[in-house]
Design a protein around this motif. Sequence first.
Motif, PDB file in Angstrom:
ATOM      1  N   LEU A   2      -1.682 -37.434  -4.568  1.00  0.00           N
ATOM      2  CA  LEU A   2      -0.851 -36.314  -4.104  1.00  0.00           C
ATOM      3  C   LEU A   2      -0.508 -35.366  -5.247  1.00  0.00           C
ATOM      4  N   ASP A   3      -1.198 -35.518  -6.373  1.00  0.00           N
ATOM      5  CA  ASP A   3      -0.973 -34.701  -7.569  1.00  0.00           C
ATOM      6  C   ASP A   3       0.376 -34.960  -8.241  1.00  0.00           C
ATOM      7  N   TYR A   4       0.846 -36.197  -8.148  1.00  0.00           N
ATOM      8  CA  TYR A   4       2.030 -36.594  -8.895  1.00  0.00           C
ATOM      9  C   TYR A   4       1.585 -37.269 -10.182  1.00  0.00           C
ATOM     10  N   SER A   5       2.352 -37.056 -11.241  1.00  0.00           N
ATOM     11  CA  SER A   5       2.053 -37.705 -12.520  1.00  0.00           C
ATOM     12  C   SER A   5       3.351 -38.189 -13.137  1.00  0.00           C
ATOM     13  N   LEU A   6       3.256 -39.306 -13.844  1.00  0.00           N
ATOM     14  CA  LEU A   6       4.436 -39.842 -14.516  1.00  0.00           C
ATOM     15  C   LEU A   6       4.966 -38.846 -15.533  1.00  0.00           C
ATOM     16  N   ALA A   7       6.276 -38.758 -15.605  1.00  0.00           N
ATOM     17  CA  ALA A   7       6.905 -37.844 -16.559  1.00  0.00           C
ATOM     18  C   ALA A   7       6.854 -38.403 -17.981  1.00  0.00           C
ATOM     19  N   MET A   8       6.464 -39.683 -18.146  1.00  0.00           N
ATOM     20  CA  MET A   8       6.361 -40.287 -19.474  1.00  0.00           C
ATOM     21  C   MET A   8       5.011 -40.979 -19.597  1.00  0.00           C
ATOM     22  N   SER A   9       4.606 -41.200 -20.830  1.00  0.00           N
ATOM     23  CA  SER A   9       3.351 -41.885 -21.093  1.00  0.00           C
ATOM     24  C   SER A   9       3.645 -43.185 -21.827  1.00  0.00           C
ATOM     25  N   LEU A  10       3.123 -44.305 -21.282  1.00  0.00           N
ATOM     26  CA  LEU A  10       3.378 -45.613 -21.870  1.00  0.00           C
ATOM     27  C   LEU A  10       2.069 -46.351 -22.105  1.00  0.00           C
ATOM     28  N   SER A  11       2.028 -47.136 -23.172  1.00  0.00           N
ATOM     29  CA  SER A  11       0.896 -48.032 -23.381  1.00  0.00           C
ATOM     30  C   SER A  11       1.021 -49.174 -22.367  1.00  0.00           C
ATOM     31  N   ASP A  12       0.007 -49.997 -22.253  1.00  0.00           N
ATOM     32  CA  ASP A  12       0.060 -51.126 -21.322  1.00  0.00           C
ATOM     33  C   ASP A  12       1.214 -52.065 -21.662  1.00  0.00           C
ATOM     34  N   ALA A  13       1.384 -52.358 -22.956  1.00  0.00           N
ATOM     35  CA  ALA A  13       2.471 -53.247 -23.375  1.00  0.00           C
ATOM     36  C   ALA A  13       3.838 -52.615 -23.095  1.00  0.00           C
ATOM     37  N   GLU A  14       3.984 -51.321 -23.372  1.00  0.00           N
ATOM     38  CA  GLU A  14       5.241 -50.636 -23.099  1.00  0.00           C
ATOM     39  C   GLU A  14       5.535 -50.626 -21.597  1.00  0.00           C
ATOM     40  N   GLU A  15       4.494 -50.426 -20.815  1.00  0.00           N
ATOM     41  CA  GLU A  15       4.698 -50.389 -19.367  1.00  0.00           C
ATOM     42  C   GLU A  15       5.156 -51.745 -18.840  1.00  0.00           C
ATOM     43  N   ARG A  16       4.562 -52.831 -19.315  1.00  0.00           N
ATOM     44  CA  ARG A  16       4.993 -54.169 -18.887  1.00  0.00           C
ATOM     45  C   ARG A  16       6.465 -54.390 -19.240  1.00  0.00           C
ATOM     46  N   ALA A  17       6.861 -53.996 -20.434  1.00  0.00           N
ATOM     47  CA  ALA A  17       8.254 -54.154 -20.857  1.00  0.00           C
ATOM     48  C   ALA A  17       9.172 -53.269 -20.016  1.00  0.00           C
ATOM     49  N   TYR A  18       8.729 -52.059 -19.728  1.00  0.00           N
ATOM     50  CA  TYR A  18       9.543 -51.129 -18.942  1.00  0.00           C
ATOM     51  C   TYR A  18       9.720 -51.637 -17.509  1.00  0.00           C
ATOM     52  N   LEU A  19       8.655 -52.160 -16.935  1.00  0.00           N
ATOM     53  CA  LEU A  19       8.755 -52.700 -15.581  1.00  0.00           C
ATOM     54  C   LEU A  19       9.733 -53.872 -15.526  1.00  0.00           C
ATOM     55  N   ALA A  20       9.772 -54.677 -16.579  1.00  0.00           N
ATOM     56  CA  ALA A  20      10.670 -55.826 -16.618  1.00  0.00           C
ATOM     57  C   ALA A  20      12.123 -55.417 -16.848  1.00  0.00           C
ATOM     58  N   ALA A  21      12.347 -54.380 -17.621  1.00  0.00           N
ATOM     59  CA  ALA A  21      13.708 -54.011 -17.989  1.00  0.00           C
ATOM     60  C   ALA A  21      14.228 -52.781 -17.246  1.00  0.00           C
ATOM     61  N   GLY A  22      13.343 -51.924 -16.805  1.00  0.00           N
ATOM     62  CA  GLY A  22      13.758 -50.674 -16.177  1.00  0.00           C
ATOM     63  C   GLY A  22      13.944 -50.812 -14.682  1.00  0.00           C
ATOM     64  N   TYR A  23      14.068 -49.669 -14.027  1.00  0.00           N
ATOM     65  CA  TYR A  23      14.255 -49.705 -12.583  1.00  0.00           C
ATOM     66  C   TYR A  23      13.591 -48.536 -11.858  1.00  0.00           C
ATOM     67  N   GLU A  24      13.101 -47.522 -12.588  1.00  0.00           N
ATOM     68  CA  GLU A  24      12.490 -46.386 -11.910  1.00  0.00           C
ATOM     69  C   GLU A  24      11.513 -45.653 -12.818  1.00  0.00           C
ATOM     70  N   TYR A  25      10.566 -44.997 -12.172  1.00  0.00           N
ATOM     71  CA  TYR A  25       9.676 -44.044 -12.834  1.00  0.00           C
ATOM     72  C   TYR A  25       9.992 -42.673 -12.265  1.00  0.00           C
ATOM     73  N   THR A  26       9.985 -41.689 -13.108  1.00  0.00           N
ATOM     74  CA  THR A  26      10.162 -40.309 -12.677  1.00  0.00           C
ATOM     75  C   THR A  26       8.803 -39.627 -12.683  1.00  0.00           C
ATOM     76  N   PHE A  27       8.503 -38.919 -11.610  1.00  0.00           N
ATOM     77  CA  PHE A  27       7.225 -38.234 -11.444  1.00  0.00           C
ATOM     78  C   PHE A  27       7.428 -36.736 -11.327  1.00  0.00           C
ATOM     79  N   ASP A  28       6.508 -36.017 -11.958  1.00  0.00           N
ATOM     80  CA  ASP A  28       6.398 -34.577 -11.738  1.00  0.00           C
ATOM     81  C   ASP A  28       5.386 -34.400 -10.613  1.00  0.00           C
ATOM     82  N   GLY A  29       5.624 -33.413  -9.763  1.00  0.00           N
ATOM     83  CA  GLY A  29       4.719 -33.202  -8.642  1.00  0.00           C
ATOM     84  C   GLY A  29       4.499 -31.746  -8.355  1.00  0.00           C
ATOM     85  N   PRO A  30       3.727 -31.474  -7.325  1.00  0.00           N
ATOM     86  CA  PRO A  30       3.408 -30.083  -6.984  1.00  0.00           C
ATOM     87  C   PRO A  30       4.640 -29.245  -6.665  1.00  0.00           C
TER      88      PRO A  30
END
Length: 175
Positions: free
Chosen positions: A97-125
């Motif tokens: 749908l042309d949405y993209s994450l507002a942040m860029s994470l490495s695979d390791a950072e993403e795993r840590a973020y998923l465990a500790a965080g609660y949301e992703y923010t997306f930019d969209g059309p």
Amino acid sequence: PLLYRALNERPSFAPAEVLEQLRSHYAHIARKNLRFTAELFRILDCLEAHAISAIPLKGPLLAESVYGDLAMRDFSDLDVLIHSRDVGRAKGALQRLDYSLAMSLSDAEERAYLAAGYEYTFDGPAGRNLLELQWNILPRFYAVAFDVDELFARSGTVPLCGRTVRALSPEDLFL
């Protein structure tokens, strides 16, 4: 919007130019909220097409349920709750749908973020930071545990602008 509604019922309580400014602001909010609601339906349809259960939070759903009028609550983004196990698939679906994450994470950072965080923010059309995809209600540092599986189990459906969408139970919404 609430002030406009109150004064519109008693127009003699405000000068005509003030009432017109309030009417204009109310109409602006109504148009924006209708566009955002249409975008929410597009997002929910996309997630459903990918077998991802989703519950809209706040935004248009709250405006309709609390005020009975989409234009009565100004909101600037869309919040959607999903299961944490669906985050990766949801990200892929939203890219279509042309949405993209507002942040860029490495695979390791993403795993840590998923465990500790609660949301992703997306930019969209329809704008920057338009969508918050949540897999928990609050960040873990608040030390308040919400069982998302239980929230889904207790959820129901409500009408929203001519459609039916999933919603938190009244008891969970209260919390």
